[in-house]
Design an enzyme around this catalytic site. Sequence first.
Site, PDB file in Angstrom:
ATOM      1  N   ASN A  64      -0.555  -8.501   3.947  1.00 46.56           N
ATOM      2  CA  ASN A  64      -0.576  -7.576   2.946  1.00 46.56           C
ATOM      3  C   ASN A  64      -2.552  -7.224   2.095  1.00 46.56           C
ATOM      4  OD1 ASN A  64       0.156  -4.846   4.535  1.00 46.56           O
ATOM      5  ND2 ASN A  64       2.369  -5.557   4.074  1.00 46.56           N
TER       6      ASN A  64
ATOM      7  N   ARG B  67       1.009  -1.107   0.067  1.00 47.15           N
ATOM      8  CA  ARG B  67       0.030  -0.522  -0.242  1.00 47.15           C
ATOM      9  C   ARG B  67       0.686   1.245  -0.478  1.00 47.15           C
ATOM     10  NH1 ARG B  67      -4.303   1.387   4.454  1.00 47.15           N
ATOM     11  NH2 ARG B  67      -5.725   2.912   3.685  1.00 47.15           N
TER      12      ARG B  67
ATOM     13  N   GLU C 215       0.395  -1.357   9.647  1.00 46.56           N
ATOM     14  CA  GLU C 215       1.519   0.123   9.280  1.00 46.56           C
ATOM     15  C   GLU C 215       0.511   1.186   9.878  1.00 46.56           C
ATOM     16  OE1 GLU C 215       3.407   3.011   6.117  1.00 46.56           O
ATOM     17  OE2 GLU C 215       3.783   0.300   6.063  1.00 46.56           O
TER      18      GLU C 215
END
Length: 281
Positions: A119, A45, A84
């Site tokens: 992710n 991302r 994150e």
Amino acid sequence: MTQPPRHRGLGRGLDALIPMSKEGDALVPQMIAVDQIRPSREQVRTRFDAEPLGELAESIRQHGVLQPILVRRLSDGYELIAGERRWRAARLAGLTAVPAVVRSETGNDAQLVLGLIENLQRTDLDPVEEARGLQRLIEEFGLTHEEVAQRLGKHRVSVTQSLRLLGGCAAIQSSVASGVITAGHARALIALESQEAQEHGLKVVIARHLSVRQAENWVRTYRPKRVRRPDSATDLRALAADIESSLGLPIKLTGSLNRGQLEVRYSSREELERVCAKLVS
């Protein structure tokens, strides 16, 4: 009765990433300074929208970080494996430490693959971010399209189709990432051979509000136009006549072969729309 061992294969999401004690219980999170943590290179991302991140930061100010992040220990700190967005929001909220589950192993390709897969299983990745993550699994860890599909619970064809997006020019990738066009539009335009043709096709799709099927049909029939290069004043007048014939409207062409002005005259909205359609066709 003895419980069967827990499956910890790749592609099982966050459960496969949490380290377990010998008794099968997840390890207790510990508080780690936010400044000792750095983002993971496995993070696919690339954009974190300011407004939702600010909302999460406000929630963290009121309630704290409710779900621990996942990190691995390094010689000079910690690297994020998952979480994150929570880490960024915690920093924005002014927290100095966050709860984290620590994996102590280093140099473990399987662990890095797990982080990248976790992710990729996010629902808020844009299509280009997802494609870049898939490409990393294939190029850096030597996985086949079939193996990537199995670990993500996808069909192999969807993995291959996603990777095709990386063959688009920068303008197409940016338009997909920002939601201006869909991944289907992009795959249609990528069939055009040159960057110039792809950029032109993108303008046509946006200007005409084409559906994916219409974009595919336009690409199949598209033929690059050859620009006539006049070499005399006579040719300049002939070119002006050609333009008038093509547009179906009177024009005024002044100046020289190297510099001048082209004026198109229209008398209704319909004529203007027709001119615009011809200019991007």
